[in-house]
Design a protein around this motif. Structure first.
Motif, PDB file in Angstrom:
ATOM      1  N   ALA A   1       0.820  -1.214   0.000  1.00  0.00           N
ATOM      2  CA  ALA A   1       0.000   0.000   0.000  1.00  0.00           C
ATOM      3  C   ALA A   1       0.854   1.265   0.000  1.00  0.00           C
ATOM      4  CB  ALA A   1      -0.916   0.002   1.219  1.00  0.00           C
ATOM      5  N   GLY A   2       2.175   1.108  -0.017  1.00  0.00           N
ATOM      6  CA  GLY A   2       3.073   2.258   0.050  1.00  0.00           C
ATOM      7  C   GLY A   2       3.163   3.020  -1.264  1.00  0.00           C
ATOM      8  N   ARG A   3       3.730   4.202  -1.177  1.00  0.00           N
ATOM      9  CA  ARG A   3       4.005   5.036  -2.344  1.00  0.00           C
ATOM     10  C   ARG A   3       5.511   5.003  -2.566  1.00  0.00           C
ATOM     11  NH1 ARG A   3      -0.120   5.749  -5.434  1.00  0.00           N
ATOM     12  NH2 ARG A   3       0.780   7.646  -6.285  1.00  0.00           N
TER      13      ARG A   3
ATOM     14  N   HIS B   1      18.865   0.981 -11.462  1.00  0.00           N
ATOM     15  CA  HIS B   1      17.570   1.451 -10.970  1.00  0.00           C
ATOM     16  C   HIS B   1      17.293   0.893  -9.581  1.00  0.00           C
ATOM     17  CE1 HIS B   1      17.167   2.257 -15.236  1.00  0.00           C
ATOM     18  NE2 HIS B   1      16.184   3.080 -14.918  1.00  0.00           N
ATOM     19  N   SER B   2      16.476   1.620  -8.824  1.00  0.00           N
ATOM     20  CA  SER B   2      16.125   1.194  -7.481  1.00  0.00           C
ATOM     21  C   SER B   2      14.703   1.628  -7.144  1.00  0.00           C
ATOM     22  CB  SER B   2      17.099   1.812  -6.474  1.00  0.00           C
ATOM     23  OG  SER B   2      16.784   1.410  -5.155  1.00  0.00           O
ATOM     24  N   LEU B   3      13.993   0.757  -6.449  1.00  0.00           N
ATOM     25  CA  LEU B   3      12.683   1.083  -5.890  1.00  0.00           C
ATOM     26  C   LEU B   3      12.924   1.764  -4.553  1.00  0.00           C
ATOM     27  CD1 LEU B   3       9.560   0.666  -6.090  1.00  0.00           C
ATOM     28  CD2 LEU B   3       9.912  -1.437  -4.796  1.00  0.00           C
ATOM     29  N   TRP B   4      12.308   2.918  -4.328  1.00  0.00           N
ATOM     30  CA  TRP B   4      12.596   3.703  -3.126  1.00  0.00           C
ATOM     31  C   TRP B   4      11.306   4.274  -2.565  1.00  0.00           C
ATOM     32  CZ3 TRP B   4      17.140   3.300  -1.027  1.00  0.00           C
ATOM     33  CH2 TRP B   4      17.537   4.177  -0.035  1.00  0.00           C
TER      34      TRP B   4
ATOM     35  N   GLY C   1      23.855  10.860  -5.489  1.00  0.00           N
ATOM     36  CA  GLY C   1      24.253  10.059  -6.640  1.00  0.00           C
ATOM     37  C   GLY C   1      23.097   9.403  -7.375  1.00  0.00           C
ATOM     38  N   TRP C   2      21.886   9.599  -6.887  1.00  0.00           N
ATOM     39  CA  TRP C   2      20.689   9.030  -7.508  1.00  0.00           C
ATOM     40  C   TRP C   2      19.735  10.155  -7.893  1.00  0.00           C
ATOM     41  CZ3 TRP C   2      19.909   3.718  -8.165  1.00  0.00           C
ATOM     42  CH2 TRP C   2      20.867   2.903  -7.575  1.00  0.00           C
ATOM     43  N   SER C   3      18.947   9.929  -8.935  1.00  0.00           N
ATOM     44  CA  SER C   3      17.916  10.895  -9.306  1.00  0.00           C
ATOM     45  C   SER C   3      16.605  10.152  -9.525  1.00  0.00           C
ATOM     46  CB  SER C   3      18.316  11.671 -10.560  1.00  0.00           C
ATOM     47  OG  SER C   3      18.498  10.794 -11.646  1.00  0.00           O
ATOM     48  N   THR C   4      15.517  10.897  -9.461  1.00  0.00           N
ATOM     49  CA  THR C   4      14.190  10.306  -9.591  1.00  0.00           C
ATOM     50  C   THR C   4      13.821  10.154 -11.059  1.00  0.00           C
ATOM     51  OG1 THR C   4      13.521  11.283  -7.498  1.00  0.00           O
ATOM     52  CG2 THR C   4      11.754  10.590  -8.979  1.00  0.00           C
ATOM     53  N   GLU C   5      13.439   8.941 -11.443  1.00  0.00           N
ATOM     54  CA  GLU C   5      12.985   8.680 -12.807  1.00  0.00           C
ATOM     55  C   GLU C   5      11.461   8.588 -12.869  1.00  0.00           C
ATOM     56  OE1 GLU C   5      15.330   6.200 -15.703  1.00  0.00           O
ATOM     57  OE2 GLU C   5      13.689   4.812 -15.244  1.00  0.00           O
ATOM     58  N   LEU C   6      10.856   8.063 -11.813  1.00  0.00           N
ATOM     59  CA  LEU C   6       9.397   7.975 -11.691  1.00  0.00           C
ATOM     60  C   LEU C   6       9.067   8.335 -10.256  1.00  0.00           C
ATOM     61  CD1 LEU C   6       6.644   7.084 -12.938  1.00  0.00           C
ATOM     62  CD2 LEU C   6       7.127   4.798 -12.044  1.00  0.00           C
ATOM     63  N   ASP C   7       8.150   9.269 -10.045  1.00  0.00           N
ATOM     64  CA  ASP C   7       7.904   9.778  -8.701  1.00  0.00           C
ATOM     65  C   ASP C   7       6.499   9.477  -8.210  1.00  0.00           C
ATOM     66  OD1 ASP C   7       8.616  11.060  -6.366  1.00  0.00           O
ATOM     67  OD2 ASP C   7       8.200  13.071  -7.110  1.00  0.00           O
TER      68      ASP C   7
ATOM     69  N   ALA D   1       4.414   6.885  -7.045  1.00  0.00           N
ATOM     70  CA  ALA D   1       3.484   5.952  -7.691  1.00  0.00           C
ATOM     71  C   ALA D   1       3.282   4.748  -6.775  1.00  0.00           C
ATOM     72  CB  ALA D   1       4.036   5.517  -9.044  1.00  0.00           C
ATOM     73  N   ASP D   2       2.256   3.970  -7.053  1.00  0.00           N
ATOM     74  CA  ASP D   2       2.054   2.767  -6.255  1.00  0.00           C
ATOM     75  C   ASP D   2       3.136   1.735  -6.597  1.00  0.00           C
ATOM     76  OD1 ASP D   2       0.992   0.811  -8.362  1.00  0.00           O
ATOM     77  OD2 ASP D   2      -0.413   2.497  -8.552  1.00  0.00           O
ATOM     78  N   ARG D   3       3.284   0.758  -5.736  1.00  0.00           N
ATOM     79  CA  ARG D   3       4.362  -0.230  -5.872  1.00  0.00           C
ATOM     80  C   ARG D   3       4.274  -0.989  -7.192  1.00  0.00           C
ATOM     81  NH1 ARG D   3       6.546  -5.247  -4.214  1.00  0.00           N
ATOM     82  NH2 ARG D   3       8.500  -4.946  -3.088  1.00  0.00           N
ATOM     83  N   ALA D   4       3.083  -1.405  -7.582  1.00  0.00           N
ATOM     84  CA  ALA D   4       2.910  -2.173  -8.816  1.00  0.00           C
ATOM     85  C   ALA D   4       3.352  -1.367 -10.039  1.00  0.00           C
ATOM     86  CB  ALA D   4       1.458  -2.622  -8.965  1.00  0.00           C
ATOM     87  N   THR D   5       3.014  -0.081 -10.076  1.00  0.00           N
ATOM     88  CA  THR D   5       3.416   0.777 -11.193  1.00  0.00           C
ATOM     89  C   THR D   5       4.934   0.911 -11.247  1.00  0.00           C
ATOM     90  OG1 THR D   5       1.340   1.992 -11.113  1.00  0.00           O
ATOM     91  CG2 THR D   5       3.203   3.103 -12.176  1.00  0.00           C
ATOM     92  N   CYS D   6       5.561   1.099 -10.090  1.00  0.00           N
ATOM     93  CA  CYS D   6       7.019   1.220 -10.041  1.00  0.00           C
ATOM     94  C   CYS D   6       7.701  -0.085 -10.466  1.00  0.00           C
ATOM     95  CB  CYS D   6       7.476   1.629  -8.645  1.00  0.00           C
ATOM     96  SG  CYS D   6       7.101   3.347  -8.238  1.00  0.00           S
ATOM     97  N   LEU D   7       7.178  -1.215 -10.008  1.00  0.00           N
ATOM     98  CA  LEU D   7       7.773  -2.502 -10.397  1.00  0.00           C
ATOM     99  C   LEU D   7       7.621  -2.747 -11.890  1.00  0.00           C
ATOM    100  CD1 LEU D   7       6.757  -4.764  -7.380  1.00  0.00           C
ATOM    101  CD2 LEU D   7       9.015  -3.794  -7.894  1.00  0.00           C
ATOM    102  N   ALA D   8       6.496  -2.367 -12.450  1.00  0.00           N
ATOM    103  CA  ALA D   8       6.302  -2.510 -13.902  1.00  0.00           C
ATOM    104  C   ALA D   8       7.302  -1.627 -14.648  1.00  0.00           C
ATOM    105  CB  ALA D   8       4.867  -2.150 -14.286  1.00  0.00           C
ATOM    106  N   HIS D   9       7.513  -0.422 -14.153  1.00  0.00           N
ATOM    107  CA  HIS D   9       8.492   0.488 -14.756  1.00  0.00           C
ATOM    108  C   HIS D   9       9.895  -0.123 -14.688  1.00  0.00           C
ATOM    109  CE1 HIS D   9      10.137   4.369 -16.004  1.00  0.00           C
ATOM    110  NE2 HIS D   9      11.077   4.167 -15.102  1.00  0.00           N
TER     111      HIS D   9
END
Length: 74
Positions: free
Chosen positions: A10-12, A23-26, A35-41, A43-51
């Motif tokens: 249920a996290g964002r 890439h990393s899920l954060w 040293g890291w930048s945001t590529e997708l901001d 979003a729900d976990r499923a959307t991030c994992l699909a990305h």
């Protein structure tokens, strides 16, 4: 069992990327590490994992000279 913010269905989340193209899920609430930048901001976990699944490629070293585009004098 303690709450794990990296596995909360249920996290964002955000998807981070570094200079090596890794890439990393954060969790969205956590600061982006140096040293890291945001590529997708935010979003729900499923959307991030699909990305992340779409971004998966064979790891390569971006500093490898064989990957450089040859510059030509025109």
């Amino acid at each position: 069992m303690p709450h794990d913010p990296f596995n909360d269905p249920a996290g964002r989340y955000r998807v981070l990327v570094n200079d090596l193209g890794e890439h990393s899920l954060w969790p969205s609430f956590a600061a982006v590490p140096a040293g890291w930048s945001t590529e997708l901001d935010d979003a729900d976990r499923a959307t991030c994992l699909a990305h992340l699944n779409r971004q998966q490629t064979t790891p390569t070293d971006p500093t490898d000279p064989s990957r450089r585009v040859e510059q030509r004098n025109v």
